[in-house]
Design a protein around this motif. Structure first.
Motif, short mmCIF file in Angstrom:
data_model
loop_
_atom_site.label_atom_id
_atom_site.label_comp_id
_atom_site.label_asym_id
_atom_site.label_seq_id
_atom_site.Cartn_x
_atom_site.Cartn_y
_atom_site.Cartn_z
N LEU A 1 0.80 -1.10 -0.14
CA LEU A 1 -0.14 0.22 0.07
C LEU A 1 0.83 1.12 0.16
CD1 LEU A 1 -2.74 1.47 0.34
CD2 LEU A 1 -2.39 0.98 2.76
N ALA A 2 1.68 1.26 0.81
CA ALA A 2 2.63 2.22 0.98
C ALA A 2 3.51 2.65 -0.30
CB ALA A 2 3.79 2.15 1.99
N ALA A 3 3.78 1.42 -1.14
CA ALA A 3 4.50 1.62 -2.42
C ALA A 3 3.63 2.30 -3.56
CB ALA A 3 5.19 0.25 -2.84
N SER A 4 2.22 2.12 -3.46
CA SER A 4 1.54 2.28 -4.41
C SER A 4 1.35 4.05 -4.59
CB SER A 4 0.01 1.87 -4.07
OG SER A 4 0.16 0.56 -3.95
N MET B 1 -3.39 -10.59 1.87
CA MET B 1 -2.20 -9.39 1.66
C MET B 1 -2.97 -8.22 0.84
SD MET B 1 1.37 -9.64 -0.90
CE MET B 1 1.78 -10.64 0.14
N SER B 2 -4.35 -8.36 0.45
CA SER B 2 -4.93 -7.12 0.05
C SER B 2 -5.79 -6.29 1.00
CB SER B 2 -5.95 -7.45 -0.80
OG SER B 2 -6.93 -8.31 -0.69
N LEU B 3 -5.91 -7.14 2.26
CA LEU B 3 -6.80 -6.41 3.21
C LEU B 3 -6.35 -5.15 4.02
CD1 LEU B 3 -7.29 -9.76 5.52
CD2 LEU B 3 -8.80 -8.49 3.83
N PRO B 4 -4.98 -4.94 4.11
CA PRO B 4 -4.62 -3.45 4.55
C PRO B 4 -5.12 -2.40 3.51
CG PRO B 4 -2.79 -4.97 4.74
CD PRO B 4 -3.78 -5.70 4.22
#
Length: 312
Positions: free
Chosen positions: A75-78, A257-260
């Motif tokens: 998420l942070a890398a998106s 892994m997609s939950l956050p």
């Protein structure tokens, strides 16, 4: 893996969103970077360096399970989402800078997103190398992120009038499809989502608040204008959660892994809205205080007996 609705619908929804972004972009949006190099460089440094380091620290602090930790780093890398443009417009940010940052970030994400994600997998899941983004999967990321954007830009170059007319309908279609797909994903993975929502709500909200704060105040420290700082704040604080979900579920193959990104994608709208009102209120107070100080100063006579135009 998720349901067929998720594995097929999510990439389609993301493709439409990125195509819609391409319909709004021209080469001038990339060239504009040269006109505001300081604002762009500061924002990119926050986005690509500060936020991954911040997220890594939060993951360790909250002691997330390895798969969720990688999901947070993904998420942070998106890059920033197109929603950032809307928030920037609402709170009087430099929307042109938002568009340029989104364009540049979308290109850079093709390289930085796989790099950060692979580093996170190597650290948190050292025995899960099969989950990494190898070359073939990186090509998928490239196709997912840049393919629709380039296509949209080509349509705008070839038929600018058509692109202008289609901007609204494409936005509406992307929102409708995305809502349907996310609703289906929530229903099909409700137990898993409820099981992890509690532990993810705190870290995702804190990450969003800190991202928005860094995105606003760091540029201000470098004397970037207020409008550009607002644009930077929303660009850095509002991540493309849909992209993170698609990469996690369809490219890496992990629903957990997609939950956050799924939890963040819901909560960030309210956090960003509250932050926008906060900085708008703060700016009004500062402006009023500055005006009052200027008025008082004008009424105090100087050594020559001058004040507001009258002699003592």
């Amino acid at each position: 893996m998720g349901s067929a609705l998720t594995t097929i619908g999510l990439p389609v929804a993301l493709g439409i969103i990125m195509f819609g972004l391409g319909l709004t972009l021209t080469p001038r949006d990339f060239a504009r970077v040269a006109k505001s190099p300081k604002a762009v460089l500061v924002a990119l440094a926050c986005q690509l360096v500060v936020l991954p380091a911040l997220c890594f620290g939060l993951v360790l602090l909250f002691q997330l399970p390895p798969v969720l930790a990688v999901g947070m780093m993904l998420l942070a890398a998106s890059p920033g989402g197109t929603t950032a443009n809307l928030y920037s417009h609402l709170f009087r940010g430099d929307v042109a800078l938002n568009i340029s940052l989104t364009a540049v970030n979308s290109v850079l994400a093709v390289f930085t997103l796989p790099l950060i994600t692979n580093l996170a997998i190597a650290y948190f899941l050292p025995e899960g190398n099969e989950l990494g983004l190898q070359f073939a999967k990186t090509v998928e990321v490239f196709a997912i992120v840049l393919g629709p954007v380039v296509l949209g830009m080509l349509v705008r170059w070839w038929r600018p009038g058509f692109a202008d007319r289609m901007d609204g309908p494409v936005r509406v279609a992307s929102v409708v499809i995305l809502v349907i797909v996310i609703a289906g994903a929530i229903v099909s993975n409700l137990d898993l989502l409820l099981e992890n929502a509690g532990r993810l709500a705190g870290i995702t909200v804190l990450f969003c608040v800190l991202s928005l704060t860094i995105g606003y105040f760091v540029p201000r420290l470098f004397a970037v204008t207020r409008g550009q700082s607002i644009a930077s704040s929303f660009e850095i604080g509002i991540h493309n959660a849909t992209l993170a979900i698609v990469i996690a579920q369809t490219v890496i193959g992990s629903v957990e892994m997609s939950l956050p990104a799924a939890v963040y994608g819901v909560l960030m709208f309210f956090v960003a809205l509250a932050f926008g009102f906060l900085i708008r209120g703060r700016t009004r107070v500062g402006a009023a205080s500055g005006a009052e100080d200027a008025t008082v100063h004008a009424r105090i006579p100087d050594a020559a007996g001058h004040g507001d135009g009258r002699r003592g």
